[in-house]
Design a protein around this motif. Structure first.
Motif, short mmCIF file in Angstrom:
data_model
loop_
_atom_site.label_atom_id
_atom_site.label_comp_id
_atom_site.label_asym_id
_atom_site.label_seq_id
_atom_site.Cartn_x
_atom_site.Cartn_y
_atom_site.Cartn_z
N ARG A 1 -6.47 -4.85 -65.01
CA ARG A 1 -6.36 -3.24 -65.27
C ARG A 1 -5.21 -2.81 -64.48
N ASP B 1 -3.71 -1.79 -73.90
CA ASP B 1 -3.65 -0.11 -73.77
C ASP B 1 -2.15 0.19 -73.59
N THR C 1 -5.86 -1.56 -70.01
CA THR C 1 -5.31 -2.97 -70.06
C THR C 1 -4.01 -3.02 -70.32
N SER D 1 -8.02 3.53 -66.28
CA SER D 1 -7.41 2.15 -66.07
C SER D 1 -7.46 1.64 -67.38
#
Lengths: 380, 141
Positions: A251, A267, A264, A262
């Motif tokens: 993360r 994301d 990934t 947070s």
């Protein structure tokens, strides 16, 4: 037969002053560009280091290493041309001896510091560290010592330098009486050979930062190859991050004033992607320009409502190293070209280039373009 | 001494003193002892080792070479000698031991490159000097 004390007529003020002039110019370039580099790496910058032009650091650091390389032949010839002065006799009177001793001491400082700077700089560019001292601190401190000793040397020798440069190179008026042995090169020939040597030294190495010289730079520390067409300075294995950087638990944490998000890698990829052509320029002198794609850093800071002008503490997954955590000044954080890069040259970022995500900002030393990002913390 | 020279000299002393302070205040004793070793070692390697090599090579050249070839030999010594000093860390590839997993560091064939450089220097620097001295000798006759 020449007597023992007799030496080459090339060992003259005429030659020393002419080679010394170029040596002084190259030392000056290396000193000033070195100060720029040191300032750029300084966390505390009373005047913010500029983000423009994006290739500024690439230019100054390329000049720094190139000027240093050119100094190697120049210093060798310069020292050869004045070597007999090292073993000359002492003046008869005590005042003369004191003056002579002081001058020799300043020359000893100048020579040892100059040799130190060129040797450590050259070895550092090839990542060979056969010493226990801190390269950066020692190289920086010795640069001040060498520059100071050089100014003192210029002050002492100025009348001789002026006179030598004002006369024809073959004029013997300033020669020591023993410098009479002829037979090899002429003075013009020696000077020409010295310029050729310095020019070839530059051509043989500058391809690490000047792409069109790559084919002729047979002593280039990097050929320009690497994942995505960009060389690697420190691999993921050397940094000890292979496991953490490829883990599904990865993360990127972005924080400001107690708020954190947070993200990934997916994301990050789902956010608006921007592409910027930016150079990466290493303190060791090599550089390469490439197209980086990723999320604008400012877009990430907006997720946690970090105000404009905030500085960002950038932390890497690396567990050790002086550049594990660095400070990104506000002007860099707000620059639209500053990215959290996810791709390079259209390919996903290589693990050795900082996968899953790295920082890339314009006009910033390579050591501060943090790879394997783990946390971005805005601070005001 | 003129005022300008006095200012220049004083500025030099101040800059050097600042450098000495930086060195002594920002590094521990063992680091600085190593710096001292490298400062002295650099001068010794240059003056004693390189100096002796240059003296021996120059002596051999003056004994063995005909007068007409000496300028070319001198030019070759200046150019090839200094480029060889520069090439040492590349030819040795010592940095690779420090970063064995980085294929992009020192990624050329430096031996071939160095030999090509030597050949180029002989063609570009040494041959013209030799031709020039041959022509000068012929014109003297």
């Amino acid at each position: 037969m020449p007597t023992v004390r007799e030496t080459s007529h090339l060992r003259s003020a005429a030659v020393a002053a002419r080679v010394g002039r170029w040596l002084g110019i190259c030392f000056g370039i290396a000193f000033l560009t070195g100060l720029v580099s040191h300032y750029a790496q300084n966390p505390s910058q009373p005047i913010p280091f500029p983000t423009n032009p994006s290739w500024g650091y690439r230019l100054t650091q390329g000049l720094h290493v190139t000027a240093g390389i050119a100094c190697i032949p120049l210093l060798l010839v310069k020292l050869w041309s004045v070597l007999p002065l090292l073993v000359r006799g002492l003046p008869a009177d005590w005042a003369g001896r004191a003056r002579d001793g002081a001058e020799r001491a300043s020359i000893a400082v100048l020579v040892s510091a100059s040799v130190f700077l060129l040797v450590t700089g050259l070895l550092n560019s090839t990542q060979w560290y056969p010493w226990d001292f801190s390269f950066r601190r020692s190289h920086y401190a010795l640069a001040w010592i060498a520059t100071g000793a050089l100014l003192l040397h210029l002050a002492v020798k100025l009348p001789t330098i002026r006179e030598a440069l004002g006369r024809d190179v073959d004029d013997t008026a300033l020669d020591r009486p023993e410098a009479v042995v002829r037979g090899g090169l002429s003075r013009r020939g020696l000077l020409r050979s010295t310029w050729v040597a310095a020019g070839l030294a530059v051509l043989a190495t500058a391809g690490s930062t000047v792409p069109w010289l790559r084919r002729v730079s047979v002593l280039g520390v990097r050929s320009g190859d690497g994942p995505g067409g960009v060389p690697v300075n420190r691999t993921a294995a050397a940094a000890g991050v292979e496991e953490s950087a490829s883990s599904p638990a990865y993360r990127l944490v972005v924080g400001y004033a107690g708020t954190t998000v947070s993200l990934t890698r997916d994301d990050l990829l789902a956010m608006p992607q921007r592409s910027e052509e930016l150079p990466i320029a290493c303190v060791e002198g090599w550089s390469a320009s490439a197209v980086w794609t990723g999320v604008r850093l400012r877009d990430l800071l907006d997720l946690v409502d970090a105000p404009r002008g905030a500085e960002v503490v950038v932390t890497s997954l690396q567990e050790r190293g002086a550049f594990r955590a660095t400070l990104l000044q506000g002007n860099f954080a707000d620059d639209d070209r500053t990215l959290v890069a996810l791709a390079l040259s259209g390919e996903p970022l290589d693990l050795d280039h900082g996968y899953p995500a790295r920082l890339i900002a314009p006009n910033r030393p390579g050591v501060l373009q943090t790879k394997w990002l783990s946390r971005l913390e805005a601070v005001t | 001494m003129s005022p300008g020279r006095a200012v220049l000299g004083s500025a030099g002393v101040l800059l050097a003193a600042y450098g000495a302070w930086l060195l002594l205040s920002r590094q521990d004793l063992s680091g600085n002892l190593d710096v001292a070793l490298w400062l002295a070692g650099g001068v010794l390697v240059h003056d004693v080792l390189l100096g002796s090599v240059v003296i021996v090579v120059s002596l051999l050249a003056t004994r063995l070479l005909p007068a007409v070839a000496r300028p070319a030999a001198g030019a070759g010594l200046v150019v090839l000698g200094s480029l060889t000093v520069l090439a040492v860390p590349f030819l040795g590839g010592f940095g690779r031991e420090n970063a064995p997993d980085n294929p992009t560091l020192l990624d050329r064939d430096y031996t071939a490159g160095y030999l090509a450089l030597v050949a180029t220097v002989i063609i570009v620097v040494v041959l013209p000097v030799l031709l020039h001295s041959l022509r000068a000798r012929r014109d003297q006759r």
